[in-house]
Design an enzyme around this catalytic site. Structure first.
Site, short mmCIF file in Angstrom:
data_model
loop_
_atom_site.label_atom_id
_atom_site.label_comp_id
_atom_site.label_asym_id
_atom_site.label_seq_id
_atom_site.Cartn_x
_atom_site.Cartn_y
_atom_site.Cartn_z
CG HIS A 46 -2.10 0.89 1.09
ND1 HIS A 46 -2.03 2.24 1.22
CD2 HIS A 46 -3.38 0.59 0.78
CE1 HIS A 46 -3.23 2.75 1.02
NE2 HIS A 46 -4.08 1.78 0.74
CG ASP A 66 -8.39 -4.58 -2.74
OD1 ASP A 66 -7.76 -3.52 -2.74
OD2 ASP A 66 -9.58 -4.67 -3.10
C1 SDX Z 1 -6.39 -0.16 -2.82
O1 SDX Z 1 -4.53 4.30 -2.14
C2 SDX Z 1 -5.49 3.72 -1.50
O2 SDX Z 1 -5.89 4.14 -0.43
C3 SDX Z 1 -6.09 2.53 -2.19
C4 SDX Z 1 -7.07 1.72 -1.35
C5 SDX Z 1 -8.34 2.48 -1.08
O3 SDX Z 1 -9.00 2.19 -0.08
O4 SDX Z 1 -8.73 3.29 -1.95
O5 SDX Z 1 -6.48 1.35 -0.13
C6 SDX Z 1 -7.51 0.47 -2.11
O6 SDX Z 1 -6.14 0.17 -3.95
C7 SDX Z 1 -5.56 -1.17 -2.11
C8 SDX Z 1 -4.36 -1.66 -2.98
C9 SDX Z 1 -4.90 -2.79 -3.87
N1 SDX Z 1 -3.85 -3.17 -4.87
C10 SDX Z 1 -3.15 -4.29 -4.76
O7 SDX Z 1 -3.27 -5.11 -3.84
C11 SDX Z 1 -2.18 -4.53 -5.92
C12 SDX Z 1 -0.82 -4.98 -5.38
N2 SDX Z 1 -0.21 -3.87 -4.66
C13 SDX Z 1 0.75 -3.09 -5.37
O8 SDX Z 1 0.51 -2.92 -6.74
C14 SDX Z 1 1.24 -1.87 -4.62
O9 SDX Z 1 1.49 -2.26 -3.33
C15 SDX Z 1 0.39 -0.60 -4.62
C16 SDX Z 1 0.03 -0.17 -5.98
C17 SDX Z 1 -0.84 -0.83 -3.81
C18 SDX Z 1 1.22 0.48 -3.95
O10 SDX Z 1 2.34 0.62 -4.72
P1 SDX Z 1 3.44 1.75 -4.48
O11 SDX Z 1 3.22 2.48 -3.20
O12 SDX Z 1 3.54 2.55 -5.73
O13 SDX Z 1 4.74 0.89 -4.24
P2 SDX Z 1 5.75 0.52 -5.37
O14 SDX Z 1 5.04 -0.11 -6.54
O15 SDX Z 1 6.61 1.71 -5.63
O16 SDX Z 1 6.60 -0.64 -4.65
C19 SDX Z 1 7.62 -0.32 -3.68
C20 SDX Z 1 8.40 -1.62 -3.51
C21 SDX Z 1 8.84 -2.21 -4.85
O17 SDX Z 1 9.97 -3.00 -4.61
P3 SDX Z 1 11.43 -2.44 -5.07
O18 SDX Z 1 11.35 -2.18 -6.57
O19 SDX Z 1 11.64 -1.15 -4.27
O20 SDX Z 1 12.40 -3.55 -4.70
O21 SDX Z 1 7.55 -2.61 -2.92
C22 SDX Z 1 7.34 -3.66 -3.84
C23 SDX Z 1 7.71 -3.14 -5.21
O22 SDX Z 1 8.10 -4.20 -6.05
N3 SDX Z 1 5.91 -4.00 -3.79
C24 SDX Z 1 5.46 -5.24 -3.92
C25 SDX Z 1 4.06 -5.12 -3.79
N4 SDX Z 1 3.72 -3.85 -3.61
C26 SDX Z 1 4.89 -3.15 -3.61
N5 SDX Z 1 6.08 -6.41 -4.13
C27 SDX Z 1 5.30 -7.51 -4.23
N6 SDX Z 1 3.93 -7.49 -4.11
C28 SDX Z 1 3.30 -6.32 -3.89
N7 SDX Z 1 1.97 -6.30 -3.77
#
Ligand code: SDX
Length: 394
Positions: free
Chosen positions: A267, A321
């Protein structure tokens, strides 16, 4: 603004991470402590003691309603649940294979055709539009579900409360009281979450002074993405793909090795377990205790344990989620309706932000850092060569 100008001043933040884009008093998140409050009230209190309609009222009008206010609000919602037959007829033309989020976005926008007046400075208009959207969105989600199965939609029932009525329109059966209460708590949990992507879309759209139906249609389109609201559907697909508790570890190792995101985790704000995930997990346990346990829940618990072991150092924990899909599946809801249900709930938050944006509006128009060519020559067609390395060539 050119790169040089930018280097001299503003810094670009991908995804506007950490960049305040508005002032708001609607909800507060402390991502380090796992705190979520709606108008200052902790989400745990609202989940335990409130209803979705009371919470929607709190979010939109900024205070808990009195008994009279809540009764009047609930009555108005019941009165406006029905949708125009022209919208139903329009929905009958949608392909059965279409995604329910696309059907919802189209029908939400269509509402604007019937209520085109835009008296945005009239509190009665604001209230009327909020009531219509809160009342009609569930009816449209349920109607598409029945129509895509070739059946006529079920009319709303005034003797049922908000969640029981939705479940009845969806399944043509009266829901178990526990199921209806659990569903209503799910709507509370998903109603609002500061400036998430779909709420930001809502505020940008609202800032142009368009109508609230266009605002909600814009937000629905944003919520549909798998990185946002679409994740809960993908979590269930992931659990189905894993198939057994014994496969969890190798599945996660493989995803991490491929740098593939694991749906339902991570998140932008929370660097601990999403407080909503904790409550949803307890709701799932209640449903499994009453309606029978199956391996899906055990796989989910193992998934959460392994991901926490391997990714918590990055602040990656279960988000809202992760367990919501398990709850909806136990309620017999098809997985491609999980995100439309997220939308039914988040309409309350979008409307609260729409109203707040109108209160002190300035159209959103951020700047950019220009990285393209300058003063380029126009090359006559006959002199142009194919550029294999052109970024648009592939
Ligand atoms: C919702 O914003 C909100 O409030 C949203 C929400 C709401 O109520 O409206 O809470 C609802 O959208 C919940 C999120 C649902 N989405 C998912 O579950 C999809 C999977 N999650 C990711 O796509 C991700 O965690 C996000 C999009 C939710 C957040 O991404 P960020 O903050 O942009 O983080 P990032 O992509 O820059 O990642 C930072 C690091 C990376 O690793 P490095 O490249 O630094 O080594 O964390 C890793 C990412 O690879 N990472 C994950 C991960 N999420 C981040 N690695 C594996 N699995 C994941 N889910």
């Amino acid at each position: 603004m050119t790169v040089a100008e930018a280097k001299a001043g503003l810094e670009f933040k991908p995804g506007l991470e950490g960049v305040p884009a508005t002032l708001s008093s609607i909800s507060h998140v402390d991502g380090k402590k796992g705190i979520l409050e709606y108008r200052g009230i902790p989400i745990e209190e609202l989940a335990a003691k409130s209803t979705f309609l009371e919470t929607a009222y709190l979010l939109i009008w900024g205070q808990l309603p009195t008994t009279e206010e809540l009764t009047a609000f609930e009555h108005e919602i019941r009165y406006h649940r029905r949708i125009k037959y022209r919208i139903r007829d329009m929905m009958k033309c949608f392909p059965e294979s279409g995604h329910p989020m696309d059907a919802l976005q189209a029908s939400a926008a269509a509402l604007g055709l019937f209520y085109s007046r835009r008296a945005l400075d009239d509190p009665a208009y604001i209230r009327g539009a909020a009531v219509r959207l809160l009342a009609k969105i569930p009816t449209m989600v349920a109607a598409f579900q029945l129509m895509r199965k070739g059946n006529d939609p079920v009319q709303p029932r005034d003797d049922l409360d908000y969640s029981a009525n939705f479940l009845h329109m969806l399944t043509e059966q009266e829901a178990d009281p526990l199921a209806a209460r659990v569903f209503d708590i799910c709507l509370i949990l998903h109603a609002e979450h500061t400036l998430n992507a779909s709420t930001f879309s809502a505020r940008v759209t609202a800032s142009t002074l368009t109508d609230p139906y266009a605002v909600v249609a814009s937000a629905v389109g944003t919520l549909a993405g798998p990185l946002h609201g679409g994740a809960n559907e993908e979590v269930l697909e992931m659990i189905e793909e894993i198939g057994s508790v014994g496969n969890v570890r190798s599945y996660i190792d493989n995803r991490i090795a491929r740098k593939a995101k694991i749906m339902g985790f991570g998140h932008r704000e929370y660097k601990v377990k999403d407080p909503r995930a904790t409550i949803l997990q307890h709701l799932a346990e209640q449903l499994f205790a009453k309606f029978g346990r199956d391996e899906f829940y055990d796989i989910a618990v193992e998934l959460e344990k392994v991901v926490e072991e391997k990714l918590s150092h990055k602040g990656i924990y279960a988000n809202v989620d992760f367990y919501s899909g398990l709850v909806y599946r136990k309620l017999g809801i098809p997985s491609d309706l999980f995100t439309p249900i997220f939308a039914i709930s988040r309409v309350a938050g979008w409307l609260a932000h729409w109203k707040e944006q109108l209160g002190e509006n300035r159209i959103y128009r951020p700047t950019q850092i220009y990285t393209g060519n300058r003063n380029a020559a126009y090359i006559p067609l006959e002199e142009r060569q194919f550029q294999a390395d052109s970024p648009d060539a592939n």
